[in-house]
Scaffold this motif. Structure first.
Motif, PDB file in Angstrom:
ATOM      1  N   LYS A 136     -40.767  13.623 -21.551  1.00 48.71           N
ATOM      2  CA  LYS A 136     -39.494  14.018 -22.103  1.00 48.71           C
ATOM      3  C   LYS A 136     -39.295  15.598 -21.738  1.00 48.71           C
ATOM      4  CE  LYS A 136     -35.902  14.586 -25.562  1.00 48.71           C
ATOM      5  NZ  LYS A 136     -35.627  14.328 -26.849  1.00 48.71           N
ATOM      6  N   SER A 137     -40.271  16.376 -21.992  1.00 46.23           N
ATOM      7  CA  SER A 137     -40.431  17.768 -21.715  1.00 46.23           C
ATOM      8  C   SER A 137     -40.224  18.079 -20.182  1.00 46.23           C
ATOM      9  CB  SER A 137     -41.541  18.454 -22.379  1.00 46.23           C
ATOM     10  OG  SER A 137     -42.928  17.704 -21.882  1.00 46.23           O
ATOM     11  N   SER A 138     -40.897  17.415 -19.477  1.00 46.79           N
ATOM     12  CA  SER A 138     -41.104  17.599 -18.055  1.00 46.79           C
ATOM     13  C   SER A 138     -40.063  16.834 -16.989  1.00 46.79           C
ATOM     14  CB  SER A 138     -42.496  17.702 -17.499  1.00 46.79           C
ATOM     15  OG  SER A 138     -42.940  16.625 -17.546  1.00 46.79           O
ATOM     16  N   GLY A 139     -39.989  15.551 -17.666  1.00 48.23           N
ATOM     17  CA  GLY A 139     -39.470  14.660 -16.653  1.00 48.23           C
ATOM     18  C   GLY A 139     -39.991  13.780 -15.742  1.00 48.23           C
ATOM     19  N   LYS A 140     -41.423  14.098 -15.825  1.00 46.03           N
ATOM     20  CA  LYS A 140     -42.448  13.722 -15.096  1.00 46.03           C
ATOM     21  C   LYS A 140     -42.453  11.972 -15.305  1.00 46.03           C
ATOM     22  CE  LYS A 140     -47.196  13.629 -13.913  1.00 46.03           C
ATOM     23  NZ  LYS A 140     -48.756  14.007 -14.010  1.00 46.03           N
ATOM     24  N   ALA A 141     -42.276  11.111 -14.309  1.00 46.68           N
ATOM     25  CA  ALA A 141     -42.680   9.726 -14.549  1.00 46.68           C
ATOM     26  C   ALA A 141     -43.916   9.385 -14.581  1.00 46.68           C
ATOM     27  CB  ALA A 141     -42.079   8.868 -13.242  1.00 46.68           C
ATOM     28  N   VAL A 142     -44.480   8.646 -15.815  1.00 44.31           N
ATOM     29  CA  VAL A 142     -45.773   8.134 -15.818  1.00 44.31           C
ATOM     30  C   VAL A 142     -45.984   6.639 -15.753  1.00 44.31           C
ATOM     31  CG1 VAL A 142     -46.245  10.371 -17.307  1.00 44.31           C
ATOM     32  CG2 VAL A 142     -45.339   8.299 -18.224  1.00 44.31           C
ATOM     33  N   SER A 143     -44.969   5.843 -15.692  1.00 43.94           N
ATOM     34  CA  SER A 143     -44.954   4.320 -15.515  1.00 43.94           C
ATOM     35  C   SER A 143     -43.810   3.948 -15.370  1.00 43.94           C
ATOM     36  CB  SER A 143     -45.545   3.986 -16.967  1.00 43.94           C
ATOM     37  OG  SER A 143     -45.875   2.464 -16.883  1.00 43.94           O
ATOM     38  N   ARG A 144     -43.905   2.652 -14.619  1.00 42.67           N
ATOM     39  CA  ARG A 144     -42.562   2.101 -13.973  1.00 42.67           C
ATOM     40  C   ARG A 144     -42.806   0.485 -13.835  1.00 42.67           C
ATOM     41  NH1 ARG A 144     -41.313   5.248 -10.302  1.00 42.67           N
ATOM     42  NH2 ARG A 144     -39.512   6.400 -11.325  1.00 42.67           N
ATOM     43  N   LYS A 145     -41.855  -0.161 -14.357  1.00 42.99           N
ATOM     44  CA  LYS A 145     -41.999  -1.793 -14.161  1.00 42.99           C
ATOM     45  C   LYS A 145     -40.673  -2.296 -13.559  1.00 42.99           C
ATOM     46  CE  LYS A 145     -43.873  -5.578 -16.742  1.00 42.99           C
ATOM     47  NZ  LYS A 145     -44.619  -6.048 -18.029  1.00 42.99           N
ATOM     48  N   ASN A 146     -40.709  -3.151 -12.671  1.00 41.81           N
ATOM     49  CA  ASN A 146     -39.459  -4.113 -12.310  1.00 41.81           C
ATOM     50  C   ASN A 146     -39.586  -5.156 -12.830  1.00 41.81           C
ATOM     51  OD1 ASN A 146     -38.325  -1.791 -10.843  1.00 41.81           O
ATOM     52  ND2 ASN A 146     -40.017  -2.105  -9.357  1.00 41.81           N
ATOM     53  N   ILE A 147     -38.624  -5.973 -13.500  1.00 37.11           N
ATOM     54  CA  ILE A 147     -38.256  -7.348 -13.853  1.00 37.11           C
ATOM     55  C   ILE A 147     -37.040  -7.922 -13.300  1.00 37.11           C
ATOM     56  CG2 ILE A 147     -38.161  -8.825 -16.030  1.00 37.11           C
ATOM     57  CD1 ILE A 147     -39.763  -6.625 -17.396  1.00 37.11           C
ATOM     58  N   ARG A 148     -37.372  -9.241 -12.839  1.00 36.17           N
ATOM     59  CA  ARG A 148     -36.006  -9.816 -12.761  1.00 36.17           C
ATOM     60  C   ARG A 148     -35.882 -11.165 -13.693  1.00 36.17           C
ATOM     61  NH1 ARG A 148     -31.765 -10.456  -9.160  1.00 36.17           N
ATOM     62  NH2 ARG A 148     -31.250 -12.376  -8.539  1.00 36.17           N
ATOM     63  N   TYR A 149     -34.667 -10.877 -14.411  1.00 37.33           N
ATOM     64  CA  TYR A 149     -34.405 -11.292 -15.732  1.00 37.33           C
ATOM     65  C   TYR A 149     -33.103 -12.389 -15.601  1.00 37.33           C
ATOM     66  CZ  TYR A 149     -33.249 -12.040 -20.620  1.00 37.33           C
ATOM     67  OH  TYR A 149     -33.200 -12.781 -21.965  1.00 37.33           O
TER      68      TYR A 149
END
Length: 239
Positions: A136-149
């Motif tokens: 939250k402080s830096s906006g740096k992405a630390v993880s990402r996941k894609n799902i088809r629902y």
């Protein structure tokens, strides 16, 4: 807006509200003192429409002690009548991601996520969902996941989990926060969270394995002075 559902939000209402559209009552009554009254309306045809809101400030149930109650008494907030705070009517998507729920699992470096999905289209529909965790402080992405629902008609919950490498743990002295952002083609939502686990051990409470103590201040709905607040730094706690 003529082809989209609508959401009417009334942030604070004392105590009961009902809504009619063109003389037809919608979703019965909303009864709450401390949470928003939210009413969803079906898509309306183009043209003029009459929306009627009725507010009833009579006591809906007995929640007092000797006629005293913080949220419903003339001694503190007064027994007012009407609508306060956010008051809005907006168009919403037929398929919508509501506010995610996050449950950290510190020992695994993961979070369990529950995504409430509302599908008002009347039939099952598929959506690509992207979940991104950032500091939250830096906006740096630390993880990402894609799902088809494939979202069934009505309300449903999509459950998944996300790994965070070397997560920074939350404490009251180092309150590191992350933000989970969930996006689809036509909807998005986000929630902040800290990597922490709370459990009890004997007579003690522990946050991430470390003992902590609850601190609270009751002011009976009166104004507060900064000097009277509980300390939030180590030196203040030592005193």
């Amino acid at each position: 807006m003529s082809d989209k559902p609508l959401r009417l939000t009334m942030e604070r209402v004392l105590w009961k509200s009902s809504v009619k559209v063109d003389g037809r009552e919608i979703n019965g009554n909303n009864i709450s003192l401390n949470s928003p009254h939210i009413v969803e309306l079906l898509p309306l045809s183009a043209g003029r429409h009459l929306i009627e809101i009725t507010v009833d400030n009579r006591a809906q149930r007995d929640i007092s002690f000797s006629d005293l109650c913080h949220s419903y008494t003339n001694d503190t907030q007064t027994i007012w009548n009407g609508i306060l705070g956010d008051f809005s009517l907006c168009a919403i998507q037929k398929v919508e991601i509501n506010k995610p729920k996050v449950y950290p699992v510190v020992r695994n470096g993961t979070i369990d996520v529950v995504l409430p999905v509302s599908n008002r289209s009347g039939h099952s529909t598929k959506r690509n969902i992207t979940l991104t965790v950032t500091e939250k402080s830096s906006g740096k992405a630390v993880s990402r996941k894609n799902i088809r629902y494939s979202a069934p008609s009505g309300d449903s919950n999509l459950k998944t989990n996300i790994r965070i490498d070397n997560p920074k743990l939350w404490s009251e002295f180092s309150p590191t926060l992350y933000r989970l952002t969930v996006k689809t083609d036509d909807s998005s939502n986000a929630v902040d969270f800290g990597m922490r686990e709370v459990r009890s051990e004997g007579k003690s409470f522990l946050v991430n394995g470390k003992k902590f103590f609850f601190e609270a201040l009751s002011t009976a709905a009166c104004s507060r002075l900064p000097a009277s607040l509980p300390p939030t730094v180590k030196d203040g706690k030592k005193r």
